[in-house]
Design an enzyme around this catalytic site. Sequence first.
Site, PDB file in Angstrom:
ATOM      1  CG  HIS A 187      -1.776   1.156   1.428  1.00  7.13           C
ATOM      2  ND1 HIS A 187      -3.137   1.115   1.226  1.00  7.13           N
ATOM      3  CD2 HIS A 187      -1.500   2.431   1.810  1.00  7.13           C
ATOM      4  CE1 HIS A 187      -3.661   2.316   1.463  1.00  7.13           C
ATOM      5  NE2 HIS A 187      -2.679   3.136   1.830  1.00  7.13           N
ATOM      6  CD  GLU A 188       1.729   3.676   3.695  1.00  5.23           C
ATOM      7  OE1 GLU A 188       1.887   4.714   3.022  1.00  5.23           O
ATOM      8  OE2 GLU A 188       0.744   3.513   4.443  1.00  5.23           O
ATOM      9  CG  HIS A 191       0.100   6.120  -0.901  1.00  6.74           C
ATOM     10  ND1 HIS A 191      -1.051   6.564  -1.493  1.00  6.74           N
ATOM     11  CD2 HIS A 191      -0.269   5.667   0.323  1.00  6.74           C
ATOM     12  CE1 HIS A 191      -2.074   6.387  -0.670  1.00  6.74           C
ATOM     13  NE2 HIS A 191      -1.630   5.840   0.441  1.00  6.74           N
ATOM     14  CG  HIS A 197      -6.218   6.231   0.258  1.00  2.55           C
ATOM     15  ND1 HIS A 197      -6.000   7.307   1.071  1.00  2.55           N
ATOM     16  CD2 HIS A 197      -5.247   5.336   0.567  1.00  2.55           C
ATOM     17  CE1 HIS A 197      -4.956   7.074   1.845  1.00  2.55           C
ATOM     18  NE2 HIS A 197      -4.474   5.889   1.550  1.00  2.55           N
ATOM     19  CE1 TYR A 246      -6.585   4.365   4.192  1.00  2.99           C
ATOM     20  CE2 TYR A 246      -8.165   6.069   4.764  1.00  2.99           C
ATOM     21  CZ  TYR A 246      -6.860   5.661   4.597  1.00  2.99           C
ATOM     22  OH  TYR A 246      -5.851   6.539   4.835  1.00  2.99           O
TER      23      TYR A 246
END
Length: 314
Positions: A187-188, A191, A197, A246
């Site tokens: 996920h990070e 980015h 998101h 999320y």
Amino acid sequence: MAFGYLLLNLILITGYYGLPVEDDPSVIVNDETENSIDDGDVIDLTGLEPNAFGYPKDESGEAVANWTESSLMNPEEMGGYAEGDILIPQYTRNGVRDQASLWPKGIIPYDIDRRFNQEQRDTIMRAIADYHRLTCLRFVPYKGQADYIAIKSANTGCWSSVGRLGGRQEVNLQAPGCLSKKGTVLHELLHAVGFMHEQSRPERDNFVKIHYNNIKTGAENNFKKADPKRSNDYGISYDYNSVMHYSEHAFSKNSQKTIEPKVSGVTLGQREGLSRGDVKKINNMYNCKKEEPQTGWVGSIWQSLFGDKSKDLP
Ligand SMILES: [Zn+2]
């Protein structure tokens, strides 16, 4: 003279072939990574909240330090940054705050802080291996390149900037919370690759209901929608399974759901691996022409190693 130079080059180039792809900066000569990125491909960050531009905070670290496997939300959903885990340094090298770029040819130099223990390093490397197996992106060890990501573990939570800022940029993975699941690392890093998101997509209200009554006071900004003029879906429809979505309890003040899918039978916030949609979106963003070898001896080795991996994806 010219012949000698050519010979030296040949030796240098062929000398690389024995290295694993993760360690091999010459992998760009390989057909599998035939990306056609222009240096000018820009990611518009003007839709981000002002708190996306700032400095790491210790308060976010306390929340992540208290995170356990039984917590209702993911550790990257506990930070006090824009959308929980997005942080762009106040001043980047070129002074431009509100835009980032794609990584030329999809090559992302990285440096991992020596303070991670072996198990934590392994989790990071498993995430990187997934990118190499499924996409054209290539994370290569930092060797003095101008632009690179520094993966570190300060007590300030899980966060990253979006896209390539220019110069050194940090991806923070507070240990052990942010390394409990490979998906948080994916996920990070996603980015840093250039993605926001999933639930901030402009059309998200057709797919999820946001329960504002259950959101912690002050955390409402994390549920903002992106401006359709400034976002690009790269041809992939809304993806409940995205590693960038999320979880249902993100920023909840009362253990009640803050995000509810409008269809049954889906789970939000999975952090097991990249979804099919994530893989397609990355490859579309980076103009990846990669085709998996299916036939011939290359294909049979490939298939026996990786199989039809898309079947295993969330
Ligand atoms: Zn995030």
